[in-house]
Enzyme design. Structure first.
Site, PDB file in Angstrom:
ATOM      1  N   TYR A   1     -16.445  78.802  19.095  1.00 46.76           N
ATOM      2  CA  TYR A   1     -15.572  79.905  18.649  1.00 46.76           C
ATOM      3  C   TYR A   1     -14.942  79.594  17.285  1.00 46.76           C
ATOM      4  O   TYR A   1     -14.583  80.496  16.551  1.00 46.76           O
ATOM      5  CB  TYR A   1     -14.482  80.194  19.682  1.00 46.76           C
ATOM      6  CG  TYR A   1     -15.017  80.879  20.926  1.00 46.76           C
ATOM      7  CD1 TYR A   1     -15.807  82.020  20.830  1.00 46.76           C
ATOM      8  CD2 TYR A   1     -14.733  80.386  22.194  1.00 46.76           C
ATOM      9  CE1 TYR A   1     -16.305  82.644  21.961  1.00 46.76           C
ATOM     10  CE2 TYR A   1     -15.226  81.012  23.341  1.00 46.76           C
ATOM     11  CZ  TYR A   1     -16.012  82.142  23.206  1.00 46.76           C
ATOM     12  OH  TYR A   1     -16.508  82.764  24.323  1.00 46.76           O
TER      13      TYR A   1
ATOM     14  N   ASN B   1      -4.780  80.091  34.180  1.00 50.32           N
ATOM     15  CA  ASN B   1      -5.746  79.791  33.136  1.00 50.32           C
ATOM     16  C   ASN B   1      -5.362  80.536  31.869  1.00 50.32           C
ATOM     17  O   ASN B   1      -5.269  81.767  31.873  1.00 50.32           O
ATOM     18  CB  ASN B   1      -7.153  80.238  33.563  1.00 50.32           C
ATOM     19  CG  ASN B   1      -8.209  79.917  32.517  1.00 50.32           C
ATOM     20  OD1 ASN B   1      -8.598  78.767  32.360  1.00 50.32           O
ATOM     21  ND2 ASN B   1      -8.670  80.941  31.799  1.00 50.32           N
ATOM     22  N   GLU B   2      -5.113  79.778  30.816  1.00 50.55           N
ATOM     23  CA  GLU B   2      -4.912  80.322  29.478  1.00 50.55           C
ATOM     24  C   GLU B   2      -3.780  81.351  29.393  1.00 50.55           C
ATOM     25  O   GLU B   2      -4.025  82.557  29.244  1.00 50.55           O
ATOM     26  CB  GLU B   2      -6.225  80.882  28.924  1.00 50.55           C
ATOM     27  CG  GLU B   2      -7.287  79.798  28.840  1.00 50.55           C
ATOM     28  CD  GLU B   2      -8.542  80.200  28.089  1.00 50.55           C
ATOM     29  OE1 GLU B   2      -8.794  81.393  27.921  1.00 50.55           O
ATOM     30  OE2 GLU B   2      -9.264  79.289  27.653  1.00 50.55           O
TER      31      GLU B   2
ATOM     32  N   TRP C   1     -18.150  74.550  31.232  1.00 51.94           N
ATOM     33  CA  TRP C   1     -18.110  76.006  31.409  1.00 51.94           C
ATOM     34  C   TRP C   1     -19.466  76.543  31.057  1.00 51.94           C
ATOM     35  O   TRP C   1     -19.896  76.380  29.933  1.00 51.94           O
ATOM     36  CB  TRP C   1     -17.042  76.641  30.520  1.00 51.94           C
ATOM     37  CG  TRP C   1     -16.816  78.081  30.865  1.00 51.94           C
ATOM     38  CD1 TRP C   1     -17.248  79.171  30.182  1.00 51.94           C
ATOM     39  CD2 TRP C   1     -16.092  78.569  32.005  1.00 51.94           C
ATOM     40  NE1 TRP C   1     -16.844  80.321  30.821  1.00 51.94           N
ATOM     41  CE2 TRP C   1     -16.139  79.977  31.947  1.00 51.94           C
ATOM     42  CE3 TRP C   1     -15.434  77.954  33.088  1.00 51.94           C
ATOM     43  CZ2 TRP C   1     -15.541  80.774  32.920  1.00 51.94           C
ATOM     44  CZ3 TRP C   1     -14.841  78.761  34.034  1.00 51.94           C
ATOM     45  CH2 TRP C   1     -14.901  80.163  33.932  1.00 51.94           C
TER      46      TRP C   1
ATOM     47  N   GLU D   1     -12.805  73.250  30.486  1.00 53.81           N
ATOM     48  CA  GLU D   1     -13.911  74.084  29.991  1.00 53.81           C
ATOM     49  C   GLU D   1     -14.426  73.517  28.685  1.00 53.81           C
ATOM     50  O   GLU D   1     -13.633  73.168  27.800  1.00 53.81           O
ATOM     51  CB  GLU D   1     -13.442  75.533  29.724  1.00 53.81           C
ATOM     52  CG  GLU D   1     -13.164  76.335  30.964  1.00 53.81           C
ATOM     53  CD  GLU D   1     -12.785  77.787  30.673  1.00 53.81           C
ATOM     54  OE1 GLU D   1     -13.165  78.312  29.609  1.00 53.81           O
ATOM     55  OE2 GLU D   1     -12.094  78.371  31.526  1.00 53.81           O
TER      56      GLU D   1
ATOM     57  N   TYR E   1     -13.578  74.791  22.719  1.00 51.78           N
ATOM     58  CA  TYR E   1     -14.819  75.401  22.200  1.00 51.78           C
ATOM     59  C   TYR E   1     -14.945  75.216  20.687  1.00 51.78           C
ATOM     60  O   TYR E   1     -15.436  76.108  20.006  1.00 51.78           O
ATOM     61  CB  TYR E   1     -14.815  76.901  22.542  1.00 51.78           C
ATOM     62  CG  TYR E   1     -14.905  77.185  24.034  1.00 51.78           C
ATOM     63  CD1 TYR E   1     -16.145  77.210  24.675  1.00 51.78           C
ATOM     64  CD2 TYR E   1     -13.765  77.421  24.790  1.00 51.78           C
ATOM     65  CE1 TYR E   1     -16.242  77.476  26.036  1.00 51.78           C
ATOM     66  CE2 TYR E   1     -13.847  77.678  26.145  1.00 51.78           C
ATOM     67  CZ  TYR E   1     -15.089  77.712  26.764  1.00 51.78           C
ATOM     68  OH  TYR E   1     -15.180  77.972  28.108  1.00 51.78           O
TER      69      TYR E   1
ATOM     70  N   ASP F   1     -12.611  87.351  31.089  1.00 51.36           N
ATOM     71  CA  ASP F   1     -14.017  87.395  30.690  1.00 51.36           C
ATOM     72  C   ASP F   1     -14.959  87.390  31.895  1.00 51.36           C
ATOM     73  O   ASP F   1     -15.861  86.571  31.977  1.00 51.36           O
ATOM     74  CB  ASP F   1     -14.281  86.174  29.786  1.00 51.36           C
ATOM     75  CG  ASP F   1     -15.680  86.146  29.216  1.00 51.36           C
ATOM     76  OD1 ASP F   1     -16.250  87.224  28.983  1.00 51.36           O
ATOM     77  OD2 ASP F   1     -16.209  85.031  29.009  1.00 51.36           O
TER      78      ASP F   1
ATOM     79  N   ASN G   1      -9.220  73.838  27.716  1.00 54.57           N
ATOM     80  CA  ASN G   1     -10.466  74.570  27.489  1.00 54.57           C
ATOM     81  C   ASN G   1     -10.800  74.478  26.003  1.00 54.57           C
ATOM     82  O   ASN G   1     -10.031  74.988  25.174  1.00 54.57           O
ATOM     83  CB  ASN G   1     -10.299  76.037  27.885  1.00 54.57           C
ATOM     84  CG  ASN G   1     -10.025  76.207  29.370  1.00 54.57           C
ATOM     85  OD1 ASN G   1     -10.183  75.268  30.150  1.00 54.57           O
ATOM     86  ND2 ASN G   1      -9.625  77.401  29.772  1.00 54.57           N
TER      87      ASN G   1
ATOM     88  N   LYS H   1     -23.025  80.973  29.258  1.00 50.35           N
ATOM     89  CA  LYS H   1     -22.686  79.548  29.111  1.00 50.35           C
ATOM     90  C   LYS H   1     -23.118  78.718  30.322  1.00 50.35           C
ATOM     91  O   LYS H   1     -22.792  77.535  30.407  1.00 50.35           O
ATOM     92  CB  LYS H   1     -21.182  79.380  28.855  1.00 50.35           C
ATOM     93  CG  LYS H   1     -20.757  79.954  27.507  1.00 50.35           C
ATOM     94  CD  LYS H   1     -19.398  79.482  27.064  1.00 50.35           C
ATOM     95  CE  LYS H   1     -18.991  80.147  25.769  1.00 50.35           C
ATOM     96  NZ  LYS H   1     -18.732  81.595  25.872  1.00 50.35           N
TER      97      LYS H   1
HETATM   98  C1  GCB Z   1     -12.339  80.724  28.199  1.00 45.19           C
HETATM   99  C2  GCB Z   1     -11.999  81.372  29.495  1.00 45.19           C
HETATM  100  C3  GCB Z   1     -13.228  81.785  30.278  1.00 45.19           C
HETATM  101  C4  GCB Z   1     -14.267  82.392  29.352  1.00 45.19           C
HETATM  102  C5  GCB Z   1     -14.656  81.340  28.343  1.00 45.19           C
HETATM  103  C6  GCB Z   1     -15.696  81.857  27.334  1.00 45.19           C
HETATM  104  O1  GCB Z   1     -11.570  80.029  27.618  1.00 45.19           O
HETATM  105  O2  GCB Z   1     -11.151  80.590  30.284  1.00 45.19           O
HETATM  106  O3  GCB Z   1     -12.853  82.685  31.271  1.00 45.19           O
HETATM  107  O4  GCB Z   1     -15.371  82.863  30.028  1.00 45.19           O
HETATM  108  O5  GCB Z   1     -13.534  80.940  27.616  1.00 45.19           O
HETATM  109  O6  GCB Z   1     -16.879  81.714  27.602  1.00 45.19           O
HETATM  110  O7  GCB Z   1     -15.286  82.424  26.337  1.00 45.19           O
END
Ligand code: GCB
Length: 598
Positions: free
Chosen positions: A474, A415-416, A551, A506, A470, A167, A468, A570
């Protein structure tokens, strides 16, 4: 690879500035003699910088393929007895370099330095021509992985499209400083410094690589320039009975002078390093710095700025450091690739704890947003042995480059990634073994929120778990009550299934600066504040959570997409580094004493 320095025995000349530049859509430059004759119809291009956002051309911004850079330089005649090196801090993603028509070096890593001994190829009197071919295409044999699809359109033209997993915008070009520098013919090849601190005294273990017939002398100096410890030999321990420990609040750096001498005691080479004496450990489910538990507060970052893209520049770097300090941060993660060496030097000097990450981002079946089902990538051969070799090479070179920075406190493997596939276990086992052989810092791996703690096959191999999260963004978008309940449940499952401490690597939401709503809605500044506050309450319920990194530090550019409005928003700061409301929320929390041990 040692960072180029001017010392008693070394010279350096930056080649940064305005270079010549040209696109090569047909990849014909080499055939047409550009390496020796130069590029035929160039425009001006700054170095270091990404080339994408400098001009007004959409073709240049979105270009995929080969581009060429060219510059000229004299080499001073007094350098001619020395070993002359040409060094690039990083070129994304592939580079081939010619000096006066001779191919001197190739690189396939967009985030690490490379260099060439150009002594036989430079002229004493004439100008020297340096030509660089850069290619910005991604593949599944490299990091970050991606794919370029080609399609023939109406007029026979080939249209290339990039399928990327990550991303952030695929910025490219000569991203970091270029130096010509010298070393003497007999020189210090490498240095490895490890430190220990027991509350009062400190130890600096040094190891150097150089020609076997030379003798190495070390001298450690304090801020007053007084020598406080001395040693000799390829490997030695320097004892500091009353040491000033390095920490984010007190980033005290000693200067280590290293001299290479001949049998008569004449100095052949001289190099120096800044050394912070500190001890970092993971024990009792905590991270310890100099014998006390430490809670990480800070950000996941990007190398990203208006106009220059991923090009290093000291203005943005220092502005970022001051903003982080002002917010009360003590740490950041180099998401999602190794950052410029100059960034780590600033972190040493200003006091930040750095999670140093490889460019292994997106070792999974999908890009953004990371929701839905995870398809296999390890078990179906998508992740090949070539990619694994590349990952191992990146990791080794990252450690070799960054191991002497006191600010670097742990290595992040990736990462991920798709770490619920059984095949991922062996892949990561090899990575962990390699790191353990090279360095004793803690190891982290960063998880996507779709990774189920009960099924993750990699977390048990590492020292610290990165998550991470959200929920409420999400998943259950806009519903923070459901989001925080899901977060609590997720953390609870991790805490129950794993013994390692957790850093929230994150958490955050896209926020349009200046958008205000009561009651709050997604994308408003109020929503960002509430999201962070609610998340903090949950983090505080878990002793296993030993750090939080929002993040992102600042808004950053991504590819064009339906889920992104002129990039990822973000940031707690805008892309031009001004605060959103959330900065105050963080400052209040991070600058006040948290609950015990945090
Ligand atoms: C994540 C990623 C990061 C993205 C972020 C997002 O999990 O590690 O690279 O930018 O989410 O904002 O979706």
């Amino acid at each position: 690879m040692l960072y180029p320095r001017m010392t008693e025995k070394r010279q350096k000349k930056p080649l940064d500035g305005v270079w010549m530049f040209q696109l090569d859509p047909n990849g014909k430059g080499a055939e047409e003699g550009w390496p020796a004759q130069g590029i035929p119809s160039p425009i001006h291009m700054p170095v270091p910088s990404s080339f994408n956002d400098i001009t007004t051309s959409e073709e240049i911004r979105d270009f995929l393929g080969d581009v060429w850079y060219e510059t000229f330089t004299y080499v001073p005649s007094e350098w001619m007895t020395e070993r002359i090196m040409l060094r690039f801090g990083a070129v994304a993603h592939h580079a081939k370099v010619w000096v006066n028509g001779h191919l001197v070096v190739e690189s396939h890593n967009g985030f690490l330095p490379f260099e060439a001994d150009v002594t036989p190829f430079v002229n004493e009197e004439k100008m020297n021509r340096i030509v660089v071919k850069v290619n910005n295409e991604l593949s599944w044999d490299m990091l970050p992985p991606g794919e370029v699809m080609e399609e023939v359109i109406e007029d026979g033209e080939v249209k290339k499209t990039l399928h990327q997993q990550h991303d952030f915008f695929n910025y490219a070009g000569i991203h970091r400083s270029v130096f010509l520098y010298t070393t003497p013919q007999t020189f210090i090849h490498s240095l490895k410094v490890g430190t220990d601190f027991n509350g009062k005294s400190g130890r600096v273990a040094v190891e150097s690589g150089s020609h076997p017939s030379a003798f190495v002398h070390y001298s450690l100096k304090n801020h007053q320039g007084e020598v406080i410890a001395e040693g000799k030999g390829t490997k030695t321990d320097l004892q500091v009975p009353e040491a000033e420990a390095w920490s984010p609040e007190h980033p005290y750096l000693y200067k280590l002078d290293v001299y290479l001498k001949d049998e008569e005691g004449a100095t052949l080479d001289h190099y120096y390093l800044n050394v912070g004496i500190r001890k970092i450990e993971v024990k009792n489910q905590q991270l310890w710095l100099n014998g006390s538990p430490i809670y990480l507060k800070g950000f996941g970052k990007h190398e990203d700025a208006v106009l220059r893209g991923k090009g290093y520049d000291p203005v943005t770097n220092l502005r970022d450091m001051y903003l982080m300090k002002e917010t009360g941060a003590n740490s950041f993660r180099t998401a999602h690739y190794p950052y410029a060496e100059e960034v780590l030097q600033s972190a040493d000097e200003l006091g930040f704890l750095v999670i140093d990450e490889t460019s292994a981002v997106g070792l999974l079946s999908q890009g953004v947003p990371a929701t839905g089902n995870l398809e296999p990538v390890f078990s179906n051969g998508k992740i090949s042995s070539r990619l694994k070799e590349y990952h191992l090479d990146t990791l080794q070179r990252l450690i070799e480059r960054d191991r002497n920075h006191p600010s670097v406190i742990m290595w992040s493997l990736s990462n991920e990634a798709s770490t619920m596939e059984p095949e991922a276990e062996f892949y990561y086992k090899t990575l962990v073994e390699v790191v353990r052989k090279l360095d004793d810092r803690p190891i982290m791996n960063v998880n996507l929120m779709l990774i189920e703690p009960e099924k993750c096959v990699v977390s048990k191999l590492v020292d610290i778990i990165g998550l991470n999260v959200y929920f409420g963004w999400y998943s259950t978008p806009g519903d923070l009550k459901a989001g925080t309940a899901d977060l609590r449940n997720y953390l609870d499952r991790w805490a129950k299934t794993h013994d390692q401490p957790i850093v929230i690597t994150e958490y955050g939401v896209d926020t349009v600066p200046g958008l205000h709503k009561v009651p709050s809605v997604m994308f408003s500044e109020e929503f960002q504040v509430q999201f962070l506050e609610r998340y903090h309450d949950v983090f505080d319920e878990f002793a296993e959570v030993i750090g939080e990194q929002v993040w992102n530090f600042a808004d950053f550019m991504t590819k064009q997409d339906t889920v992104r409005v002129d990039g990822n928003k973000k940031g707690v700061f805008t892309r031009d580094r001004q605060p959103k409301m959330a900065q105050y929320t963080l400052q209040k929390r991070w600058k006040s004493p948290l609950r015990e041990g945090k």
